[in-house]
Design a protein around this motif. Structure first.
Motif, mmCIF file in Angstrom:
data_model
loop_
_atom_site.group_PDB
_atom_site.id
_atom_site.type_symbol
_atom_site.label_atom_id
_atom_site.label_comp_id
_atom_site.label_asym_id
_atom_site.label_seq_id
_atom_site.Cartn_x
_atom_site.Cartn_y
_atom_site.Cartn_z
ATOM 1 N N THR A 57 -39.680 8.871 -27.983
ATOM 2 C CA THR A 57 -40.928 8.740 -28.444
ATOM 3 C C THR A 57 -41.738 9.350 -28.107
ATOM 4 O O THR A 57 -41.635 9.175 -26.900
ATOM 5 C CB THR A 57 -41.642 7.376 -29.112
ATOM 6 N N PRO A 58 -42.023 10.381 -28.937
ATOM 7 C CA PRO A 58 -42.865 12.164 -27.795
ATOM 8 C C PRO A 58 -43.901 10.668 -27.615
ATOM 9 O O PRO A 58 -44.663 10.208 -28.540
ATOM 10 C CB PRO A 58 -43.159 12.604 -29.242
ATOM 11 N N GLU A 59 -44.329 10.869 -26.181
ATOM 12 C CA GLU A 59 -45.947 10.293 -26.006
ATOM 13 C C GLU A 59 -46.332 11.510 -25.634
ATOM 14 O O GLU A 59 -47.498 11.192 -25.579
ATOM 15 C CB GLU A 59 -45.050 10.613 -24.153
ATOM 16 N N ARG A 60 -46.065 12.796 -26.025
ATOM 17 C CA ARG A 60 -47.443 14.373 -25.345
ATOM 18 C C ARG A 60 -46.708 15.465 -26.579
ATOM 19 O O ARG A 60 -45.699 15.139 -26.886
ATOM 20 C CB ARG A 60 -47.590 14.666 -24.619
ATOM 21 N N ALA A 61 -47.864 16.029 -27.118
ATOM 22 C CA ALA A 61 -47.129 17.263 -28.499
ATOM 23 C C ALA A 61 -48.536 17.922 -28.336
ATOM 24 O O ALA A 61 -49.726 17.404 -27.967
ATOM 25 C CB ALA A 61 -46.747 16.416 -29.471
ATOM 26 N N VAL A 62 -47.783 19.438 -28.262
ATOM 27 C CA VAL A 62 -48.831 20.562 -28.391
ATOM 28 C C VAL A 62 -47.637 21.662 -29.485
ATOM 29 O O VAL A 62 -46.806 21.192 -29.909
ATOM 30 C CB VAL A 62 -48.877 21.075 -27.183
ATOM 31 N N THR A 63 -49.118 22.436 -29.707
ATOM 32 C CA THR A 63 -48.710 23.249 -30.448
ATOM 33 C C THR A 63 -48.665 24.403 -29.117
ATOM 34 O O THR A 63 -49.798 24.783 -28.600
ATOM 35 C CB THR A 63 -49.650 23.523 -31.701
ATOM 36 N N LEU A 64 -48.310 25.820 -30.279
ATOM 37 C CA LEU A 64 -48.755 27.044 -29.229
ATOM 38 C C LEU A 64 -47.926 27.781 -30.107
ATOM 39 O O LEU A 64 -46.864 28.006 -31.347
ATOM 40 C CB LEU A 64 -47.019 26.942 -28.555
ATOM 41 N N THR A 65 -48.853 29.247 -30.740
ATOM 42 C CA THR A 65 -48.813 30.272 -31.142
ATOM 43 C C THR A 65 -49.011 31.985 -30.538
ATOM 44 O O THR A 65 -50.141 31.302 -29.946
ATOM 45 C CB THR A 65 -50.049 30.298 -32.191
ATOM 46 N N CYS A 66 -48.233 31.909 -30.774
ATOM 47 C CA CYS A 66 -47.475 33.511 -29.685
ATOM 48 C C CYS A 66 -48.503 35.062 -30.861
ATOM 49 O O CYS A 66 -47.963 35.542 -29.353
ATOM 50 C CB CYS A 66 -46.591 34.056 -29.050
ATOM 51 N N ALA A 67 -48.064 34.516 -31.894
ATOM 52 C CA ALA A 67 -48.641 35.568 -32.492
ATOM 53 C C ALA A 67 -48.972 35.190 -33.817
ATOM 54 O O ALA A 67 -48.831 35.141 -34.458
ATOM 55 C CB ALA A 67 -47.239 37.092 -32.978
#
Length: 144
Positions: A57-67
């Motif tokens: 079960t995911p405890e933390r999630a983040v998004t990352l956009t590089c372009a």
């Protein structure tokens, strides 16, 4: 006017009113979408405790956009994107911090990465023996 003729005239007028605007430009090919100069690079990273990525079960999630520019909910998007660019998008080639001292306690932590990196679909999973090894496994990318 007889009933049949009146009904036919009503249907003809209704069909003309409804279908009339569909002629001409509505049937033309859609305008081509404007493409950017950069291939898309948008990722979702999750972390959770456990060995099996399918059941963790995911405890933390983040998004990352590089372009075209580094952004997202990752705490250090610029550094994380630079780290990924330096490794050529190879998550296994990410260098860890030199000299990190971690215990041998076994408390597995699973990291998943899903999304698109420079236009290519990414689905990556990695299990670390404990949180300390995860944090030293990549200097910035997994530090969230």
């Amino acid at each position: 006017m007889p009933k049949t003729a009146r009904l036919a005239a009503t249907l003809t007028l209704a069909a003309t009113a409804v279908c009339g605007p569909l002629t001409g430009s509505a049937f033309a090919a859609p305008e081509p979408s404007v493409t950017g100069l950069y291939a898309p690079s948008a990722l979702v990273l999750t972390v959770g405790h456990g060995e099996n990525p399918a059941t963790v079960t995911p405890e933390r999630a983040v998004t990352l956009t590089c372009a075209p520019k580094a952004s997202g909910t990752h705490p250090a998007p610029f550094d994380a994107c630079a780290e990924l660019r330096d490794s050529g998008g190879d998550f296994d080639a990410l260098s860890g911090r030199a000299g990190a001292m971690c215990s041998k306690q076994y408390d597995p932590v699973t990291v998943t990465v899903h999304g698109v990196w420079q236009g290519k679909r990414i689905a990556y999973e990695r299990v670390f023996a404990n949180e300390c090894l995860k944090d030293s496994g990549a200097s910035v990318l997994y530090a969230f």
